[in-house]
Design an enzyme around this catalytic site. Structure first.
Site, PDB file in Angstrom:
ATOM      1  N   GLY A  11     -26.550  29.252  21.618  1.00 49.28           N
ATOM      2  CA  GLY A  11     -25.090  29.127  21.757  1.00 49.28           C
ATOM      3  C   GLY A  11     -24.456  30.479  22.042  1.00 49.28           C
ATOM      4  N   ASP A  66     -34.084  19.249  16.923  1.00 45.30           N
ATOM      5  CA  ASP A  66     -32.873  18.824  16.211  1.00 45.30           C
ATOM      6  C   ASP A  66     -33.084  19.066  14.713  1.00 45.30           C
ATOM      7  OD1 ASP A  66     -30.739  15.877  16.362  1.00 45.30           O
ATOM      8  OD2 ASP A  66     -30.839  17.532  14.909  1.00 45.30           O
ATOM      9  N   SER A 137     -16.399  31.052   8.917  1.00 45.99           N
ATOM     10  CA  SER A 137     -15.228  31.138   9.811  1.00 45.99           C
ATOM     11  C   SER A 137     -13.962  31.517   9.075  1.00 45.99           C
ATOM     12  CB  SER A 137     -15.028  29.785  10.505  1.00 45.99           C
ATOM     13  OG  SER A 137     -13.767  29.733  11.122  1.00 45.99           O
ATOM     14  N   TYR A 161     -13.224  20.954  10.606  1.00 42.47           N
ATOM     15  CA  TYR A 161     -14.192  22.018  10.946  1.00 42.47           C
ATOM     16  C   TYR A 161     -14.194  23.079   9.853  1.00 42.47           C
ATOM     17  CZ  TYR A 161     -15.700  26.440  12.986  1.00 42.47           C
ATOM     18  OH  TYR A 161     -16.321  27.658  13.187  1.00 42.47           O
ATOM     19  N   LYS A 165     -17.103  24.267   6.861  1.00 39.48           N
ATOM     20  CA  LYS A 165     -17.537  25.663   6.656  1.00 39.48           C
ATOM     21  C   LYS A 165     -17.354  26.060   5.187  1.00 39.48           C
ATOM     22  CE  LYS A 165     -18.752  26.896  10.851  1.00 39.48           C
ATOM     23  NZ  LYS A 165     -20.138  27.303  11.167  1.00 39.48           N
ATOM     24  N   PHE A 191     -13.716  35.898  13.056  1.00 40.56           N
ATOM     25  CA  PHE A 191     -12.355  35.689  13.524  1.00 40.56           C
ATOM     26  C   PHE A 191     -12.460  35.151  14.954  1.00 40.56           C
ATOM     27  CE2 PHE A 191      -9.431  36.808  10.133  1.00 40.56           C
ATOM     28  CZ  PHE A 191     -10.378  37.050   9.143  1.00 40.56           C
ATOM     29  N   ASN A 212     -10.683  26.573  23.629  1.00 42.09           N
ATOM     30  CA  ASN A 212     -10.427  27.951  23.213  1.00 42.09           C
ATOM     31  C   ASN A 212      -9.753  28.738  24.344  1.00 42.09           C
ATOM     32  OD1 ASN A 212     -13.459  28.009  21.292  1.00 42.09           O
ATOM     33  ND2 ASN A 212     -11.387  27.796  20.539  1.00 42.09           N
ATOM     34  N   LEU A 213      -9.039  29.769  23.961  1.00 42.79           N
ATOM     35  CA  LEU A 213      -8.186  30.493  24.906  1.00 42.79           C
ATOM     36  C   LEU A 213      -8.922  31.037  26.120  1.00 42.79           C
ATOM     37  CD1 LEU A 213      -5.365  31.628  25.555  1.00 42.79           C
ATOM     38  CD2 LEU A 213      -5.924  33.627  24.145  1.00 42.79           C
ATOM     39  N   GLY A 308      -2.559  22.163  14.006  1.00 43.06           N
ATOM     40  CA  GLY A 308      -3.643  22.907  13.345  1.00 43.06           C
ATOM     41  C   GLY A 308      -3.569  24.397  13.584  1.00 43.06           C
TER      42      GLY A 308
HETATM   43  C1  WQD Z   1      -6.439  31.271  20.135  1.00 39.62           C
HETATM   44  C2  WQD Z   1      -4.945  31.335  20.351  1.00 39.62           C
HETATM   45  C3  WQD Z   1      -3.822  29.216  20.423  1.00 39.62           C
HETATM   46  C4  WQD Z   1      -5.689  27.810  24.092  1.00 39.62           C
HETATM   47  C5  WQD Z   1     -11.004  29.708  17.144  1.00 39.62           C
HETATM   48  C6  WQD Z   1     -12.051  28.678  17.014  1.00 39.62           C
HETATM   49  C7  WQD Z   1     -12.521  28.512  15.618  1.00 39.62           C
HETATM   50  C8  WQD Z   1     -12.720  29.837  14.919  1.00 39.62           C
HETATM   51  C9  WQD Z   1     -11.534  30.768  15.113  1.00 39.62           C
HETATM   52  C10 WQD Z   1     -14.984  30.531  14.581  1.00 39.62           C
HETATM   53  C11 WQD Z   1      -4.209  30.318  19.481  1.00 39.62           C
HETATM   54  C12 WQD Z   1      -3.727  29.945  21.757  1.00 39.62           C
HETATM   55  C13 WQD Z   1      -5.360  28.613  23.026  1.00 39.62           C
HETATM   56  C14 WQD Z   1      -4.693  27.456  25.043  1.00 39.62           C
HETATM   57  C15 WQD Z   1      -3.098  28.757  23.813  1.00 39.62           C
HETATM   58  N1  WQD Z   1     -13.884  30.485  15.363  1.00 39.62           N
HETATM   59  N2  WQD Z   1      -4.086  29.074  22.893  1.00 39.62           N
HETATM   60  N3  WQD Z   1      -3.432  27.958  24.864  1.00 39.62           N
HETATM   61  O1  WQD Z   1      -7.556  28.368  17.440  1.00 39.62           O
HETATM   62  O2  WQD Z   1      -7.800  30.825  16.816  1.00 39.62           O
HETATM   63  O3  WQD Z   1      -9.784  29.233  16.634  1.00 39.62           O
HETATM   64  O4  WQD Z   1     -11.343  30.891  16.496  1.00 39.62           O
HETATM   65  O5  WQD Z   1     -15.157  29.938  13.591  1.00 39.62           O
HETATM   66  O6  WQD Z   1     -13.739  27.827  15.712  1.00 39.62           O
HETATM   67  O7  WQD Z   1     -11.520  27.466  17.463  1.00 39.62           O
HETATM   68  O8  WQD Z   1      -8.901  29.986  18.863  1.00 39.62           O
HETATM   69  O9  WQD Z   1      -9.088  30.331  21.269  1.00 39.62           O
HETATM   70  O10 WQD Z   1      -8.443  28.028  20.431  1.00 39.62           O
HETATM   71  O11 WQD Z   1      -6.810  29.900  20.259  1.00 39.62           O
HETATM   72  O12 WQD Z   1      -1.931  29.179  23.674  1.00 39.62           O
HETATM   73  O13 WQD Z   1      -4.923  26.715  26.042  1.00 39.62           O
HETATM   74  O14 WQD Z   1      -4.645  31.002  21.694  1.00 39.62           O
HETATM   75  O15 WQD Z   1      -2.571  28.634  20.083  1.00 39.62           O
HETATM   76  O16 WQD Z   1      -3.036  30.928  18.984  1.00 39.62           O
HETATM   77  P1  WQD Z   1      -8.387  29.591  17.388  1.00 39.62           P
HETATM   78  P2  WQD Z   1      -8.361  29.498  20.270  1.00 39.62           P
END
Ligand code: WQD
Length: 361
Positions: A11, A66, A137, A161, A165, A191, A212-213, A308
């Protein structure tokens, strides 16, 4: 050097950590079901290792499997013992990781994340393998609006999720208490890992559609989506958009090696450590930096907040700096540059000339 089992090692985080382990002389056995990763990544890891002439070199092995199959795990541990090369430590990356996915299907998340962890721990216990690094996480923390999150802060996950954790951390605490003279366990609380290996051969490319972003930014840059939807513009932050502690995946990978070294050198114990930079950047700052560094436009618009989401997630990483002899070294600019380079080479296989045809700022 010793043999490390990396569950889910193909991964995003696992693959980069395997490179760091190998380059620090560990031998690594990856077990991965490929439900959210690609077997091709194993070949790319071998290529990266081959290309890096200067580093110490451990050996790298891969078994498709698996972790719900406890007998397979048992067989793997037994075989390594009979070969005179027992598995000394486990880094447990395997698990379902989408926040949005966990809200839609909590049963699948609880069933998978808990059961595969229980299988790994019971086989480790059977064969006296007691060094365990867990991929935890920052989503387990109760949200705060400012300041930095300490490991001792209240844990109230907002989604299934994060709940899985936290539940696994509780299981690990009970396992440790069952034999305090044997177990060495560390929960690494990630983070926001972003970026990619500088070769551009590996990066964040899950099979499951990622919300994710950075994967979303890549779709906009390479014409798969028209605009980036920014979730909320009136959060209680400096520019109204969410703030996150983005950390380069290579720095995160190196933190796993540092954690393993720490466990090997110290007495049996259990500890939890934040792995972040301690610096927060807003979504708008990410957009600006990404566009500037990669000389591309990143069209975006503001939409309603995502269920969330929390306004602010930044690590207090003092414990990691003090205990692990580790510190994050790579800048946000490099995170954006390496991420772009990976997506350009792998996801959309777009040539520089095609890219040049897009309007650049
Ligand atoms: C980041 C920021 C969104 C997409 C992730 C993982 C989680 C954990 C922590 C390990 C947020 C904003 C996102 C988009 C946006 N990792 N965004 N438009 O939510 O912080 O959590 O990191 O355990 O598993 O999911 O990450 O990348 O989804 O979002 O505005 O199309 O970008 O609101 O503020 P997140 P993310």
């Amino acid at each position: 050097m010793s043999l490390v089992l990396a569950t889910g090692g193909l991964g995003f985080i696992g693959s980069h950590t395997c490179i760091s382990l190998i380059e620090n002389g560990y031998d690594v056995l990856i077990i991965d079901s490929l439900i959210n990763s690609y077997e091709e990544t194993f070949l790319k890891l071998k290529k990266i290792i081959h290309l890096n002439k200067k580093a110490k070199k451990g050996k790298l092995f891969f078994i498709k499997g698996d972790l719900n199959n406890k007998n397979l795990l048992d067989k793997i541990f037994q075989e390594k013992i009979s070969e005179g090369y027992p598995i000394k430590s486990v880094i447990h990356f395997a698990g379902l990781k989408s926040v949005a996915g966990s809200v839609l299907d909590p049963i699948k998340y609880w069933d998978t994340n808990i059961n595969i962890t229980m299988n790994v721990l019971s086989i480790m216990d059977k064969y006296n393998c007691n060094n365990f690094v867990f991929s935890s996480s920052a989503t387990i923390y109760k949200p705060i609006d400012s300041g930095k999150l300490l490991e001792t802060y209240e844990k109230t996950p907002l989604n299934p999720y994060g709940n899985t954790k936290l539940a696994i951390e509780t299981i690990l605490s009970d396992v440790f208490k069952s034999n305090k003279s044997k177990w060495k366990i560390v929960n690494l609380r990630y983070f926001n890992p972003i970026g990619a290996h500088p070769t551009g051969l590996i990066g964040d490319l899950p099979k499951e559609n990622s919300s994710n972003l950075f994967p979303v930014i890549s779709k906009v840059i390479f014409g798969k989506s028209k605009k980036l939807s920014v979730f909320g513009s009136n959060w209680p932050t400096k520019d109204g958009t969410c703030i996150r502690d983005f950390i380069h995946i290579i720095d995160l990978a190196d933190a796993h090696v540092a954690a393993l070294n720490y466990l090997e050198k110290n007495d049996p114990q259990i500890l939890s450590i934040n792995i972040g930079t301690g610096k927060g950047y807003s979504v708008l700052e990410i957009i600006k930096t990404f566009s500037k560094i990669n000389k591309v436009e990143l069209p975006h618009n503001f939409v309603k907040k995502r269920k969330g989401d929390v306004p602010y997630l930044v690590a207090d990483n003092k414990l990691a700096l003090e205990l692990l002899d580790w510190s994050p070294k790579k800048s946000l600019e490099l995170m954006c540059k390496d991420s772009f380079n990976f997506f350009k080479k792998n996801v959309f296989k777009i040539s520089n000339s095609q890219l040049k045809s897009r309007k650049s700022i």
